[in-house]
Design a protein around this motif. Structure first.
Motif, PDB file in Angstrom:
ATOM      1  N   ASN A 230      -3.705   4.964  -0.517  1.00 22.52           N
ATOM      2  CA  ASN A 230      -4.554   3.830  -0.178  1.00 22.52           C
ATOM      3  C   ASN A 230      -5.034   3.891   1.266  1.00 22.52           C
ATOM      4  O   ASN A 230      -6.190   3.596   1.562  1.00 22.52           O
ATOM      5  CB  ASN A 230      -3.810   2.515  -0.403  1.00 22.52           C
ATOM      6  N   TYR A 231      -4.145   4.289   2.179  1.00 21.09           N
ATOM      7  CA  TYR A 231      -4.516   4.354   3.584  1.00 21.09           C
ATOM      8  C   TYR A 231      -5.562   5.439   3.810  1.00 21.09           C
ATOM      9  O   TYR A 231      -6.513   5.255   4.575  1.00 21.09           O
ATOM     10  CB  TYR A 231      -3.288   4.625   4.455  1.00 21.09           C
TER      11      TYR A 231
ATOM     12  N   GLY B  98       0.818  -1.202   0.000  1.00 15.37           N
ATOM     13  CA  GLY B  98       0.000   0.000   0.000  1.00 15.37           C
ATOM     14  C   GLY B  98       0.849   1.247   0.000  1.00 15.37           C
ATOM     15  O   GLY B  98       2.058   1.205   0.220  1.00 15.37           O
TER      16      GLY B  98
END
Length: 380
Positions: free
Chosen positions: A138-139, A134
């Motif tokens: 994405n987080y 990731g």
């Protein structure tokens, strides 16, 4: 700009000893912040590791860098000696890497009970995504906060690394590290700090969630003043292609904004602007057209001394030259580059950025081939 990197005076973290396992992005930044504020930070690098993306010399300012083969018995023994003399450890590898090296928290805390073991990953040490790759974007996406940056008809856009890697990651881990160190003074025991970027970003969204809970946040962008539909909270293009940011949320500030734009007659009469969203499209067109008539410098002069909540959108090269940054000494020169000064400012024991790390400064010890990878859950 501040033109010094003097380390003569010790910072507020003087005496704090940190061992940082070299990684990428947020973990090296966390170590940099600790070093800037006076901690003694020793970075364990693999040979050649300084060339990696998102780490290396630029983020090793003020640190001591050693090279060690973490797969050799001699290298591991030396690293354990460093940890035995440290107050805390920082690592940003994918979950399980440190355990496979024999440097996991169970092993090190058994030998050093007061050690604070800070782990920084994208998805955390457990959970179904823990081993997934990731990146920052994405987080933030998974946190549920990304739609708050959306523009009509366009995908959400975020500034690279700032919200996830640095805000949700490095700064969250630093806070956890300080909490654990403070608690260890009372209990005499260390503990693991599991800092996941996705967790930190979610926690940073507490204010927005509070606004939603109080009925002050509308998911419909046509009624949400933060979502780039209003005439008083967005960036608008000037005649020279530069941009002016407006943030006049409260009614008095909005009134000041419209007056200095010579558009006061068209301003909303509502007590609070968010209650008058039906007028936003017409007023937005008027504001956009007005700002496009003049270059950025004109608007900077017009709003000088005003409480209209207006600021120019500066480039990275321009920001260090702005009078406010210069007055607060928010940048310092090092190797011909303007770097941001550490924040926040402590008046009695301020941070003092150390010298930039160079290849000649690295202590060659126990070096050898090493294929330890940074946290692959971050995809770096």
């Amino acid at each position: 700009m501040n033109d010094t990197t003097d380390q003569g005076a010790r910072g507020p973290l003087s005496g704090l000893r940190i061992v940082e396992f070299a990684g990428i992005g947020p973990a090296p930044f966390a170590g940099l912040a600790l070093a800037d504020f006076g901690a003694e930070v020793t970075v364990v690098e693999r040979p050649g590791g300084e060339t990696r993306l998102g780490g290396g010399a630029a983020l090793n300012r003020g640190k001591t860098v050693v090279q060690a083969d973490l797969k050799s018995p001699a290298g591991l023994a030396r690293v354990r000696e460093l940890v035995a003399g440290a107050d805390a450890l920082i690592e940003g590898f994918r979950p399980g890497v440190m355990e496979r090296l024999g440097l996991g928290p169970d092993t090190l805390l058994a030998a050093h009970p007061k050690l604070v073991y800070a782990r920084l990953t994208g998805w955390g040490q457990d959970g179904p995504l823990a081993q997934r790759a990731g990146h920052d974007i994405n987080y933030v996406a998974l946190s549920g906060l990304m739609p708050f940056a959306a523009r009509p008809g366009q995908p959400p856009a975020l500034p690279a690394t700032l919200l996830g890697d640095i805000g949700g990651g490095a700064l969250t881990m630093l806070f956890g590290l300080m909490c654990a160190l403070w608690e260890s003074r009372r209990s005499g025991r260390g503990q693991v700090v599991d800092a996941a970027i996705v967790d930190g970003v979610g926690y940073m969204g507490t204010l927005i969630q509070a606004l939603r809970a109080g009925g002050r946040w509308d998911d419909d962008p046509t009624r949400n003043l933060f979502l780039h539909r209003s005439h008083f909270y967005d960036c608008f293009e000037c005649a020279d292609g530069r941009w002016l940011s407006l943030g006049a949320i409260e009614a008095p500030f909005q009134q000041a904004l419209m007056e200095r734009l010579d558009l006061a007659q068209g301003a909303s009469a509502a007590a609070r602007p968010e209650d008058d969203c039906a007028q936003w499209p017409i007023l937005r067109d008027a504001v956009a057209a007005r700002i496009r008539q003049e270059p950025l410098a004109h608007w900077v002069a017009v709003f000088e001394g005003s409480d209209a909540c207006v600021a120019p959108v500066l480039t990275a090269a321009e920001a260090p030259l702005h009078p406010h940054h210069q007055a607060r000494r928010n940048f310092f020169m090092q190797d011909g580059i303007a770097w941001p000064m550490p924040a926040p400012k402590l008046l009695r024991t301020p941070a003092r950025p150390g010298a930039a790390a160079r290849a000649s400064d690295i202590r060659e010890e126990l070096s050898g081939p090493d294929d330890i990878r940074p946290d692959v859950t971050r995809g770096d």
